[in-house]
Design an enzyme around this catalytic site. Structure first.
Site, short mmCIF file in Angstrom:
data_model
loop_
_atom_site.label_atom_id
_atom_site.label_comp_id
_atom_site.label_asym_id
_atom_site.label_seq_id
_atom_site.Cartn_x
_atom_site.Cartn_y
_atom_site.Cartn_z
N LYS A 13 0.84 -1.21 0.00
CA LYS A 13 0.00 0.00 0.00
C LYS A 13 0.87 1.26 0.00
CE LYS A 13 -1.88 -1.10 3.91
NZ LYS A 13 -1.10 -2.33 4.16
N ARG A 86 -9.31 1.01 8.96
CA ARG A 86 -8.82 -0.32 9.37
C ARG A 86 -9.95 -1.19 9.91
NH1 ARG A 86 -3.22 0.32 8.79
NH2 ARG A 86 -2.08 -1.19 10.00
N ARG A 125 11.81 -5.39 4.74
CA ARG A 125 11.46 -3.97 4.55
C ARG A 125 12.43 -3.07 5.33
NH1 ARG A 125 5.43 -1.95 5.30
NH2 ARG A 125 5.50 -3.04 7.30
N ARG A 153 11.54 -1.23 10.92
CA ARG A 153 10.47 -0.87 11.86
C ARG A 153 10.43 -1.84 13.03
NH1 ARG A 153 5.15 0.09 8.28
NH2 ARG A 153 4.27 -0.99 10.07
N ARG A 164 -0.25 -9.00 13.37
CA ARG A 164 -0.86 -7.95 12.55
C ARG A 164 -1.68 -8.55 11.41
NH1 ARG A 164 4.28 -4.90 11.19
NH2 ARG A 164 2.99 -3.64 9.79
P1 ADP Z 1 1.36 -1.66 7.48
O1 ADP Z 1 1.64 -0.69 6.37
O2 ADP Z 1 2.46 -2.60 7.71
O3 ADP Z 1 0.02 -2.31 7.37
P2 ADP Z 1 0.86 0.69 9.07
O4 ADP Z 1 2.06 1.54 8.90
O5 ADP Z 1 -0.35 1.04 8.29
O6 ADP Z 1 1.30 -0.82 8.81
O7 ADP Z 1 0.45 0.60 10.59
C1 ADP Z 1 1.38 0.29 11.61
C2 ADP Z 1 0.65 0.26 12.95
O8 ADP Z 1 0.11 1.59 13.21
C3 ADP Z 1 -0.55 -0.66 13.02
O9 ADP Z 1 -0.18 -2.00 13.39
C4 ADP Z 1 -1.40 0.01 14.10
O10 ADP Z 1 -0.88 -0.23 15.39
C5 ADP Z 1 -1.19 1.49 13.79
N1 ADP Z 1 -2.19 2.02 12.83
C6 ADP Z 1 -1.94 2.55 11.60
N2 ADP Z 1 -3.06 2.95 11.00
C7 ADP Z 1 -4.07 2.68 11.88
C8 ADP Z 1 -5.48 2.85 11.85
N3 ADP Z 1 -6.11 3.39 10.77
N4 ADP Z 1 -6.20 2.45 12.93
C9 ADP Z 1 -5.61 1.93 14.01
N5 ADP Z 1 -4.27 1.72 14.10
C10 ADP Z 1 -3.50 2.09 13.05
P1 ADP Z 2 2.36 -1.80 3.16
O1 ADP Z 2 2.34 -0.31 3.12
O2 ADP Z 2 1.14 -2.41 2.54
O3 ADP Z 2 2.64 -2.34 4.53
P2 ADP Z 2 4.92 -1.56 1.74
O4 ADP Z 2 4.61 -0.72 0.55
O5 ADP Z 2 5.65 -0.94 2.87
O6 ADP Z 2 3.57 -2.30 2.26
O7 ADP Z 2 5.72 -2.84 1.22
C1 ADP Z 2 6.22 -3.84 2.14
C2 ADP Z 2 7.61 -4.30 1.67
O8 ADP Z 2 7.49 -5.03 0.44
C3 ADP Z 2 8.57 -3.15 1.40
O9 ADP Z 2 9.88 -3.58 1.74
C4 ADP Z 2 8.47 -2.94 -0.13
O10 ADP Z 2 9.69 -2.42 -0.69
C5 ADP Z 2 8.19 -4.36 -0.63
N1 ADP Z 2 7.30 -4.39 -1.79
C6 ADP Z 2 6.27 -3.55 -2.09
N2 ADP Z 2 5.66 -3.92 -3.25
C7 ADP Z 2 6.32 -5.02 -3.69
C8 ADP Z 2 6.17 -5.88 -4.85
N3 ADP Z 2 5.20 -5.67 -5.77
N4 ADP Z 2 7.02 -6.92 -4.97
C9 ADP Z 2 7.98 -7.14 -4.03
N5 ADP Z 2 8.19 -6.39 -2.93
C10 ADP Z 2 7.37 -5.33 -2.75
#
Ligand code: ADP
Ligand code: ADP
Length: 214
Positions: A13, A86, A125, A153, A164
């Site tokens: 995302k 979420r 990542r 992270r 998660r």
């Molecule tokens: P990822 O991209 O790996 O899904 P995020 O960066 O979106 O993770 O979120 C990391 C953490 O931040 C989540 O596990 C949660 O604790 C918190 N968080 C982020 N967005 C939200 C949301 N919309 N509602 C509740 N918690 C959130």
């Molecule tokens: P999210 O925001 O959904 O948690 P990220 O965009 O941070 O996901 O991506 C998670 C990890 O996977 C990062 O290290 C990113 O560079 C990698 N990644 C993202 N898209 C792809 C893809 N299409 N193929 C392989 N790796 C990817």
């Protein structure tokens, strides 16, 4: 245009959202990024949020909604929502907040990646704290000059990632049905492909289905 990117942690995302934001010229509102920034700055909000984030639990809705309302002040022409909503309650609140602004969600893009691939994505990542850009040690390697300053992270440890994913399946995934039933255009994209292929498909879907100027 107001667009939601749905998908499990690690689905891509953030990566796709950054590319889309640049391409469409509208800001990305990533609640996770806003929270991590607050943690880094050591604010009261950051202190409160950190324990939920470290445990892989969701931060309470009222905290998140405050952040989104603030972020929307800088997004008059629309936004790309990444990591928000979420749960169904956040989705309902977003609908009301946008309604107050005379807007509505134009599209939801669900980026689908099989669970077994997710853990590898998350453990590889790395983020550049100076630019906020996200890399992957194998799939999206960083340039040599930024390599040494990249950080991992705290919540990308395997155990927390598994939790998660569980929270995603039980609490966030039901949003797919929520948006389908609400009649919002909903697109599922195969996220298990190269970053530029996924981006190409999202852009194509949006261009084909969104009236010009919205
Ligand atoms: P990822 O991209 O790996 O899904 P995020 O960066 O979106 O993770 O979120 C990391 C953490 O931040 C989540 O596990 C949660 O604790 C918190 N968080 C982020 N967005 C939200 C949301 N919309 N509602 C509740 N918690 C959130
Ligand atoms: P999210 O925001 O959904 O948690 P990220 O965009 O941070 O996901 O991506 C998670 C990890 O996977 C990062 O290290 C990113 O560079 C990698 N990644 C993202 N898209 C792809 C893809 N299409 N193929 C392989 N790796 C990817």
């Amino acid at each position: 245009m107001d667009l939601i990117l749905l998908g499990a942690p690690g689905a891509g995302k953030g990566t796709q959202g950054a590319l889309l934001a640049e391409r469409l010229g509208i800001p990305k509102i990533a609640t996770g990024d806003i929270l991590r920034d607050a943690v880094r700055r050591g604010t009261e909000l950051g202190r409160q949020a950190k324990r939920y984030m470290d445990a892989g639990e969701l931060v309470p809705d009222e905290v998140i909604l405050g952040l989104v309302r603030d972020a929307l002040r800088e997004a008059e022409r629309g936004a790309i929502f990444d990591g928000f909503p979420r749960n169904v309650s956040q989705a309902e609140s977003l609908r009301s907040i946008l309604e107050e602004l005379g807007r509505r969600i134009d599209a939801v893009v669900s980026i689908d990646v099989p669970s077994e691939k997710i853990v590898r994505r998350m453990t590889g990542r790395r983020t550049d704290p100076e630019t906020g850009l996200v890399y992957h040690l194998e799939h999206n390697p960083p340039p040599a000059e930024v390599r040494d300053r990249l950080v991992q992270r705290d919540d990308d440890r395997e155990e927390t990632v598994r939790h998660r994913l569980e929270v995603y399946r039980t609490t966030t995934e039901p949003l797919v049905a929520f948006y389908r039933e609400s009649g919002v255009p909903l697109y599922a994209v195969d996220g298990d492909r190269a970053i530029d292929q996924v981006q190409g498909e999202i852009l194509e879907l949006l261009e084909r289905n969104t009236p010009v100027g919205s």
